[in-house]
Scaffold this active site. Structure first.
Site, PDB file in Angstrom:
ATOM      1  N   SER A 196       0.872  -1.179   0.000  1.00  0.00           N
ATOM      2  CA  SER A 196       0.000   0.000   0.000  1.00  0.00           C
ATOM      3  C   SER A 196       0.911   1.231   0.000  1.00  0.00           C
ATOM      4  CB  SER A 196      -0.847   0.003   1.285  1.00  0.00           C
ATOM      5  OG  SER A 196      -1.466   1.257   1.490  1.00  0.00           O
ATOM      6  N   TYR A 211      -1.965  -1.213  10.461  1.00  0.00           N
ATOM      7  CA  TYR A 211      -1.924  -1.334   8.989  1.00  0.00           C
ATOM      8  C   TYR A 211      -0.610  -0.771   8.439  1.00  0.00           C
ATOM      9  CZ  TYR A 211      -3.866  -1.142   4.208  1.00  0.00           C
ATOM     10  OH  TYR A 211      -4.106  -1.320   2.864  1.00  0.00           O
TER      11      TYR A 211
HETATM   12  P1  NAD Z   1     -11.285  -6.488   0.264  1.00  0.00           P
HETATM   13  O1  NAD Z   1     -11.856  -6.353   1.626  1.00  0.00           O
HETATM   14  O2  NAD Z   1     -12.150  -6.278  -0.923  1.00  0.00           O
HETATM   15  O3  NAD Z   1     -10.597  -7.929   0.099  1.00  0.00           O
HETATM   16  C1  NAD Z   1      -9.849  -8.528   1.116  1.00  0.00           C
HETATM   17  C2  NAD Z   1      -9.729 -10.003   0.831  1.00  0.00           C
HETATM   18  O4  NAD Z   1      -8.996 -10.617   1.907  1.00  0.00           O
HETATM   19  C3  NAD Z   1     -11.090 -10.720   0.770  1.00  0.00           C
HETATM   20  O5  NAD Z   1     -11.040 -11.736  -0.209  1.00  0.00           O
HETATM   21  C4  NAD Z   1     -11.211 -11.329   2.167  1.00  0.00           C
HETATM   22  O6  NAD Z   1     -12.077 -12.456   2.219  1.00  0.00           O
HETATM   23  C5  NAD Z   1      -9.760 -11.709   2.413  1.00  0.00           C
HETATM   24  N1  NAD Z   1      -9.459 -11.945   3.823  1.00  0.00           N
HETATM   25  C6  NAD Z   1      -9.658 -11.109   4.878  1.00  0.00           C
HETATM   26  N2  NAD Z   1      -9.301 -11.712   6.013  1.00  0.00           N
HETATM   27  C7  NAD Z   1      -8.853 -12.952   5.682  1.00  0.00           C
HETATM   28  C8  NAD Z   1      -8.346 -14.050   6.415  1.00  0.00           C
HETATM   29  N3  NAD Z   1      -8.228 -14.030   7.756  1.00  0.00           N
HETATM   30  N4  NAD Z   1      -8.004 -15.175   5.750  1.00  0.00           N
HETATM   31  C9  NAD Z   1      -8.155 -15.247   4.395  1.00  0.00           C
HETATM   32  N5  NAD Z   1      -8.614 -14.229   3.648  1.00  0.00           N
HETATM   33  C10 NAD Z   1      -8.965 -13.098   4.288  1.00  0.00           C
HETATM   34  O7  NAD Z   1     -10.035  -5.497   0.265  1.00  0.00           O
HETATM   35  P2  NAD Z   1      -9.123  -4.894  -0.916  1.00  0.00           P
HETATM   36  O8  NAD Z   1      -9.261  -3.432  -0.851  1.00  0.00           O
HETATM   37  O9  NAD Z   1      -9.333  -5.605  -2.188  1.00  0.00           O
HETATM   38  O10 NAD Z   1      -7.689  -5.232  -0.309  1.00  0.00           O
HETATM   39  C11 NAD Z   1      -6.784  -6.152  -0.897  1.00  0.00           C
HETATM   40  C12 NAD Z   1      -5.377  -5.770  -0.501  1.00  0.00           C
HETATM   41  O11 NAD Z   1      -5.079  -4.499  -1.053  1.00  0.00           O
HETATM   42  C13 NAD Z   1      -5.170  -5.654   1.015  1.00  0.00           C
HETATM   43  O12 NAD Z   1      -3.918  -6.178   1.363  1.00  0.00           O
HETATM   44  C14 NAD Z   1      -5.199  -4.165   1.239  1.00  0.00           C
HETATM   45  O13 NAD Z   1      -4.476  -3.785   2.375  1.00  0.00           O
HETATM   46  C15 NAD Z   1      -4.542  -3.675  -0.037  1.00  0.00           C
HETATM   47  N6  NAD Z   1      -4.812  -2.275  -0.355  1.00  0.00           N
HETATM   48  C16 NAD Z   1      -6.073  -1.830  -0.551  1.00  0.00           C
HETATM   49  C17 NAD Z   1      -6.272  -0.497  -0.856  1.00  0.00           C
HETATM   50  C18 NAD Z   1      -7.637   0.066  -1.106  1.00  0.00           C
HETATM   51  O14 NAD Z   1      -7.755   1.293  -1.223  1.00  0.00           O
HETATM   52  N7  NAD Z   1      -8.676  -0.745  -1.226  1.00  0.00           N
HETATM   53  C19 NAD Z   1      -5.190   0.383  -0.942  1.00  0.00           C
HETATM   54  C20 NAD Z   1      -3.906  -0.115  -0.727  1.00  0.00           C
HETATM   55  C21 NAD Z   1      -3.730  -1.444  -0.433  1.00  0.00           C
END
Ligand code: NAD
Length: 263
Positions: free
Chosen positions: A145, A158
């Site tokens: 991130s 985080y």
């Molecule tokens: P999201 O909530 O849509 O997806 C998260 C995924 O992780 C889901 O499939 C969920 O089921 C899974 N998950 C959560 N806890 C779990 C566990 N204990 N065991 C197995 N699976 C688990 O979120 P997203 O925004 O798509 O995030 C994906 C990645 O991108 C994350 O690492 C997040 O930190 C990173 N990220 C997101 C953003 C954003 O703005 N959305 C920005 C930077 C980084």
């Protein structure tokens, strides 16, 4: 240009791919011909169907695991190997967020964020590396991130976990440097997924505004472009890192953030 940039005959595991960014990455890998193992909670059948719909010849399977538990990760890796073979492309994407001031941060939430966002990547990487080394080819992409590179208030767990993931990426890249296994991190800014929807809702409540205004204020506060990054844009970066052109990209933390870190 080489013609070896197809991922046919490659097998990929994307953690947290039932939703958001992981689902987008899984679809792109499947569309590039890879066998893909999905993981995550929620509507698993819908995710498998969505990825299968765009797959070009590869298998799409689901391997469940609560990534907070090392034992379940070990089982997940064995199941993935049994179903689609050694993992050539490992995308450590699963992540959760919790927002609270440091002195009020719930200890169990700290532990969960660390386990899912950081420690799970250590386990999947240590378990996938021997197979990659044996084939002398592999791609590890850690979804960090912008918070792997800079901080925001109220996101202690985080930010600490994502900085840790960037560090793990660099060490993995050094330890694989003499091989055709690469490891890099991608660092998204705001992407409108369920993880961010929760923050939009909280902001709407806090500011006493509607969801659309909260979305607008959230994205413009940090991102000069004023636009969200999309899962598809991130997925294309992953495909580039998986290509031959990505061979010498090693240990990078690549931000895709609408200008967030240029400030
Ligand atoms: P999201 O909530 O849509 O997806 C998260 C995924 O992780 C889901 O499939 C969920 O089921 C899974 N998950 C959560 N806890 C779990 C566990 N204990 N065991 C197995 N699976 C688990 O979120 P997203 O925004 O798509 O995030 C994906 C990645 O991108 C994350 O690492 C997040 O930190 C990173 N990220 C997101 C953003 C954003 O703005 N959305 C920005 C930077 C980084």
């Amino acid at each position: 240009m080489t013609t070896t940039d197809t991922l046919a005959d490659r097998s990929a595991l994307v953690t947290g791919s039932t939703s958001g960014i992981g689902l987008g990455i899984a679809k792109a890998l499947a569309a590039a011909g890879a066998n893909v193992a999905l993981n995550g909670f929620g509507d698993v059948d819908a995710a498998v169907a969505e990825v299968s719909a765009v797959a070009r010849g590869g298998r799409v399977v689901y391997v469940g695991a609560d990534l907070r538990r090392a034992g379940e990760i070990e089982t997940m890796m064995s199941e993935a190997r049994e179903q689609i073979g050694e993992i050539d492309v490992l995308v450590n994407n699963a992540g959760i967020q919790h927002v609270a001031p440091l002195d009020e941060f719930p200890v169990d939430k700290w532990d969960d964020v660390m386990a899912i966002n950081l420690t799970s990547a250590f386990h999947t990487t240590r378990l996938a590396l021997p197979g990659m080394r044996a084939k002398n080819w592999g791609r590890i992409v850690n979804v960090a991130s912008v918070h792997g590179l800079v901080a925001s208030a109220n996101k202690s767990a985080y930010v600490a976990a994502k900085h840790g993931l960037v560090g793990l990426t660099k060490v993995t890249a050094l330890e694989t440097a003499k091989s055709r296994v690469t490891c890099n991190a991608i660092c998204p800014g705001w992407v409108l997924t369920p993880l961010v929807e929760a923050q939009v809702e909280a902001r709407a409540q806090h500011e006493g505004t509607d969801r659309e205004s909260a979305k607008e204020s959230l994205v413009t506060e940090k991102q000069p472009s004023g636009e969200f990054v999309t899962p598809d844009q991130l997925a294309r970066l992953v495909l580039f890192l998986c290509s031959d052109a990505g061979d010498q990209v090693r240990g990078v933390a690549w931000n895709l953030d609408g200008g967030w870190l240029a400030q």
